[in-house]
Every structure is written in structure tokens, then in C-alpha cells.
Scaffold this motif. Sequence first.
Motif, PDB file in Angstrom:
ATOM      1  N   PRO A   1      24.728  85.391 101.702  1.00 53.09           N
ATOM      2  CA  PRO A   1      25.954  86.024 102.262  1.00 53.09           C
ATOM      3  C   PRO A   1      27.275  85.058 102.932  1.00 53.09           C
ATOM      4  O   PRO A   1      27.383  85.239 103.859  1.00 53.09           O
ATOM      5  CB  PRO A   1      25.893  87.141 102.828  1.00 53.09           C
ATOM      6  N   VAL A   2      27.643  84.029 102.007  1.00 51.55           N
ATOM      7  CA  VAL A   2      29.283  83.050 102.777  1.00 51.55           C
ATOM      8  C   VAL A   2      29.868  83.572 102.199  1.00 51.55           C
ATOM      9  O   VAL A   2      30.197  83.775 101.109  1.00 51.55           O
ATOM     10  CB  VAL A   2      28.002  81.557 103.032  1.00 51.55           C
ATOM     11  N   ASP A   3      31.108  82.947 103.668  1.00 51.51           N
ATOM     12  CA  ASP A   3      32.384  82.870 103.235  1.00 51.51           C
ATOM     13  C   ASP A   3      32.657  81.517 102.485  1.00 51.51           C
ATOM     14  O   ASP A   3      33.819  81.918 102.058  1.00 51.51           O
ATOM     15  CB  ASP A   3      33.176  83.446 104.643  1.00 51.51           C
ATOM     16  N   SER A   4      32.697  80.518 102.969  1.00 52.70           N
ATOM     17  CA  SER A   4      33.474  79.381 103.177  1.00 52.70           C
ATOM     18  C   SER A   4      32.365  78.650 102.828  1.00 52.70           C
ATOM     19  O   SER A   4      31.461  78.632 103.344  1.00 52.70           O
ATOM     20  CB  SER A   4      33.877  79.030 103.829  1.00 52.70           C
ATOM     21  N   LEU A   5      32.614  76.899 102.159  1.00 52.71           N
ATOM     22  CA  LEU A   5      31.717  76.095 101.889  1.00 52.71           C
ATOM     23  C   LEU A   5      32.544  74.893 103.265  1.00 52.71           C
ATOM     24  O   LEU A   5      33.687  74.296 102.911  1.00 52.71           O
ATOM     25  CB  LEU A   5      31.328  76.130 100.769  1.00 52.71           C
ATOM     26  N   MET A   6      31.509  73.970 103.664  1.00 50.25           N
ATOM     27  CA  MET A   6      31.944  72.602 104.168  1.00 50.25           C
ATOM     28  C   MET A   6      31.426  71.516 104.248  1.00 50.25           C
ATOM     29  O   MET A   6      30.067  71.957 104.114  1.00 50.25           O
ATOM     30  CB  MET A   6      33.050  72.914 105.672  1.00 50.25           C
ATOM     31  N   PRO A   7      32.152  70.338 103.460  1.00 48.87           N
ATOM     32  CA  PRO A   7      31.079  69.530 103.444  1.00 48.87           C
ATOM     33  C   PRO A   7      30.838  69.033 105.284  1.00 48.87           C
ATOM     34  O   PRO A   7      31.635  68.966 106.265  1.00 48.87           O
ATOM     35  CB  PRO A   7      31.231  68.270 103.271  1.00 48.87           C
ATOM     36  N   ILE A   8      29.881  68.103 105.711  1.00 58.38           N
ATOM     37  CA  ILE A   8      29.430  67.816 106.707  1.00 58.38           C
ATOM     38  C   ILE A   8      30.910  66.643 106.982  1.00 58.38           C
ATOM     39  O   ILE A   8      30.462  65.372 105.703  1.00 58.38           O
ATOM     40  CB  ILE A   8      28.183  66.876 106.960  1.00 58.38           C
ATOM     41  N   PRO A   9      31.248  66.464 108.212  1.00 61.76           N
ATOM     42  CA  PRO A   9      32.463  65.333 107.965  1.00 61.76           C
ATOM     43  C   PRO A   9      32.263  64.026 108.677  1.00 61.76           C
ATOM     44  O   PRO A   9      31.113  63.807 108.941  1.00 61.76           O
ATOM     45  CB  PRO A   9      33.279  65.552 108.753  1.00 61.76           C
ATOM     46  N   LEU A  10      32.814  63.185 108.048  1.00 67.21           N
ATOM     47  CA  LEU A  10      32.501  61.571 107.879  1.00 67.21           C
ATOM     48  C   LEU A  10      33.187  61.178 109.591  1.00 67.21           C
ATOM     49  O   LEU A  10      34.442  62.240 109.593  1.00 67.21           O
ATOM     50  CB  LEU A  10      32.679  60.714 107.167  1.00 67.21           C
ATOM     51  N   GLY A  11      32.652  59.984 110.106  1.00 65.35           N
ATOM     52  CA  GLY A  11      33.464  59.806 111.471  1.00 65.35           C
ATOM     53  C   GLY A  11      34.890  58.668 111.041  1.00 65.35           C
ATOM     54  O   GLY A  11      34.698  58.779 109.710  1.00 65.35           O
TER      55      GLY A  11
ATOM     56  N   SER B   1      36.760  81.130 113.106  1.00 69.76           N
ATOM     57  CA  SER B   1      35.916  82.482 113.634  1.00 69.76           C
ATOM     58  C   SER B   1      35.500  83.705 113.045  1.00 69.76           C
ATOM     59  O   SER B   1      36.508  83.983 111.984  1.00 69.76           O
ATOM     60  CB  SER B   1      36.967  82.874 114.919  1.00 69.76           C
ATOM     61  N   GLY B   2      34.512  84.131 113.682  1.00 63.60           N
ATOM     62  CA  GLY B   2      34.144  85.233 112.484  1.00 63.60           C
ATOM     63  C   GLY B   2      33.727  84.970 111.364  1.00 63.60           C
ATOM     64  O   GLY B   2      32.968  86.248 110.306  1.00 63.60           O
ATOM     65  N   GLN B   3      33.688  84.032 110.175  1.00 58.60           N
ATOM     66  CA  GLN B   3      32.483  83.393 109.535  1.00 58.60           C
ATOM     67  C   GLN B   3      31.480  83.309 109.115  1.00 58.60           C
ATOM     68  O   GLN B   3      30.715  83.047 110.178  1.00 58.60           O
ATOM     69  CB  GLN B   3      33.905  82.161 108.437  1.00 58.60           C
ATOM     70  N   SER B   4      30.925  83.657 107.840  1.00 58.26           N
ATOM     71  CA  SER B   4      29.910  82.953 107.454  1.00 58.26           C
ATOM     72  C   SER B   4      30.067  81.571 106.978  1.00 58.26           C
ATOM     73  O   SER B   4      30.779  82.245 105.444  1.00 58.26           O
ATOM     74  CB  SER B   4      29.077  84.084 107.127  1.00 58.26           C
ATOM     75  N   VAL B   5      28.810  80.983 107.685  1.00 64.30           N
ATOM     76  CA  VAL B   5      29.566  78.908 106.463  1.00 64.30           C
ATOM     77  C   VAL B   5      28.460  78.322 106.023  1.00 64.30           C
ATOM     78  O   VAL B   5      27.389  78.623 106.427  1.00 64.30           O
ATOM     79  CB  VAL B   5      30.078  78.265 108.060  1.00 64.30           C
ATOM     80  N   LEU B   6      28.539  77.930 105.261  1.00 66.71           N
ATOM     81  CA  LEU B   6      27.841  77.687 104.043  1.00 66.71           C
ATOM     82  C   LEU B   6      28.395  75.434 104.500  1.00 66.71           C
ATOM     83  O   LEU B   6      29.191  75.042 103.923  1.00 66.71           O
ATOM     84  CB  LEU B   6      27.905  77.733 102.857  1.00 66.71           C
ATOM     85  N   LEU B   7      27.420  75.137 104.645  1.00 65.78           N
ATOM     86  CA  LEU B   7      27.496  74.156 105.377  1.00 65.78           C
ATOM     87  C   LEU B   7      26.619  73.339 104.480  1.00 65.78           C
ATOM     88  O   LEU B   7      25.725  73.676 103.998  1.00 65.78           O
ATOM     89  CB  LEU B   7      26.376  73.691 106.791  1.00 65.78           C
ATOM     90  N   MET B   8      27.180  71.635 104.370  1.00 68.13           N
ATOM     91  CA  MET B   8      26.221  71.582 103.051  1.00 68.13           C
ATOM     92  C   MET B   8      26.766  69.263 103.493  1.00 68.13           C
ATOM     93  O   MET B   8      27.621  68.789 103.898  1.00 68.13           O
ATOM     94  CB  MET B   8      27.469  71.608 101.457  1.00 68.13           C
ATOM     95  N   ASP B   9      25.352  68.563 102.885  1.00 68.23           N
ATOM     96  CA  ASP B   9      25.136  67.504 103.741  1.00 68.23           C
ATOM     97  C   ASP B   9      24.508  66.931 102.134  1.00 68.23           C
ATOM     98  O   ASP B   9      24.304  67.646 101.504  1.00 68.23           O
ATOM     99  CB  ASP B   9      24.119  67.248 104.395  1.00 68.23           C
ATOM    100  N   ASP B  10      24.317  65.465 102.321  1.00 69.58           N
ATOM    101  CA  ASP B  10      24.108  65.272 100.842  1.00 69.58           C
ATOM    102  C   ASP B  10      22.507  65.009 101.044  1.00 69.58           C
ATOM    103  O   ASP B  10      21.167  65.209  99.996  1.00 69.58           O
ATOM    104  CB  ASP B  10      24.160  63.508 100.968  1.00 69.58           C
ATOM    105  N   VAL B  11      21.976  64.172 101.897  1.00 68.02           N
ATOM    106  CA  VAL B  11      20.567  64.553 101.627  1.00 68.02           C
ATOM    107  C   VAL B  11      19.913  64.902 103.642  1.00 68.02           C
ATOM    108  O   VAL B  11      20.655  64.372 104.353  1.00 68.02           O
ATOM    109  CB  VAL B  11      20.168  62.778 102.530  1.00 68.02           C
TER     110      VAL B  11
END
Length: 251
Positions: A127-137, A202-212
Motif C-alpha cells: 500500500p504505497v503512495d510514492s516512489l523514490m530512487p536512492i539518490p546519488l551524492g 510526512s504521512g506518506q507510505s513510501v516505496l524506495l528503490m535501488d538498483d542492487v
Amino acid sequence: MRSNGILLKANWRYHLYKSIWVGIDWLFPPVCGGCGSPGTRWCQDCQKKVQAIDDPVCDACGLPQAHSGLCERCQEKRPSFKLLRSWTVFEEPVRKALHRLKYRRDIGLGEALSNQMSGFVAQLGWPVDSLMPIPLGKERLKERGYNQVAMVAMPLSIRLGLDYQPSALARARETRSQVGLSAVERQENVRGAFFADETKVSGQSVLLMDDVSTTGATLSSAAEALLASGAREVFAVTIARALPHHGLKIV
Ligand SMILES: [Zn+2]
Ligand SMILES: [Zn+2]
């Protein structure tokens, strides 16, 4: 907007996005990102060779193991994300495709991979609201010019009808590559490495994504930052999972 599970939405935005790629492929005939054969970005042979991760896996971090329940590491300390699952094992042809994505800026390949893995992510039913990639520095982003995870995460968010939030999470500092580090060293390396934008999570159910993912240490550290900024819960998905025989030093 809160979604009730992830639904595969064949929406007009996705079709528009797809049709742009049909046009580009006509102008510049592509080669397969897995095997180099001409005419397609991700050929049928490579699609068939994608190895799913067999059950049983750790209930939390998704590590393949001999039994269900939690793995030893998660029994000791649960990761900050709720669940982590990976689409495939970190082996050919996906390994080569991820390398190409990282160093060749193959946006079309990102779209092709997101298309093939979208069914896997949808069936997780999270049950996720948003998707975000792991950021690079900042430094690494400047060197490479783009975030390779975003190449897959952006079209995946369109395909799944999720809010795409590439700037909700940032690196607080540069970290050295996790390759060659032990599980404990990995945790140390990424501790406190991220911060999140409260107004976006805030208040979000987040889907985090990485390659490996290997131990899930990077994702757990990022999830910790998201929770500290008020995210309700954090789920994590990676394209591939590196298993112990892929070179992780176990301490
Ligand atoms: Zn191929
Ligand atoms: Zn585990």
C-alpha cells in the motif's frame, strides 16, 4: 493521494511515454542491454533469462534462506524499512544491463527493465503512495550526470500510477562504494548518510528503490531518514539482489 495497493494502470500518460520510445527506436535502432543483439532494447532471450528469487526468503529483508521467518541479521536488528524484495538475482543478463544503465545513460533500457519488472512490483500488493530512487551524492551525480536508478524508477512510477518523488531524499554526505565491505562495514559506511524533505514525505507510505541490494544497509539507512521526517512506513524494492556468493564478506 493514497492508493489502495499498487494497481497496474494502463493510463494515457504511460501510453504517451511508450509512443515516444517507439519513435526514438525508429530513428536510432537500439541494441539489447543484456546481450548486445540488434533491434531491441531488451530481447526476448534476455527477458527469459531473468532469474526470479526463489522462496523461502527472509520475511523482512528478502534474503534467500533455507526456511521462512527472519534471517539471523534481521532477528538481531530489524531494518528500518518494513519489507525489501528484489526482482531478480544479480547475474547475467541483468548484471550487464545494470552496468550499461550506470555507465552508458541508456534511458530506453531503463524503460524496458521497468516494463518487465512492473508486474513483479504490482503483485507485491504494497500500500504505497510514492516512489523514490536512492539518490546519488552531489559529487557522484556531477561525475555521472544522472542517477541510474531514476532511469528505471521514473517509468516504473508512471506504469504503476505512483507519485514520483526524486528529490524527497538526499545524501547528507558522500559515501564510499559498498562493494567489498562486510555487512558491519556496510552499515557503518551509510549510517546517517541521508536526509529527507518533511514536506514531501510526512504521512506518506513510501516505496524506495535501488538498483542492487546486498545486505539492505543503504536502503535501511535511507528508510531511517524518511521515518525521522514523518513517513508513515517505508517499503523497498531493488532490481537485483547480490547474494553471498557474489562477493559479500560475511562477518
Ligand atoms: Zn538480449
Ligand atoms: Zn533478513
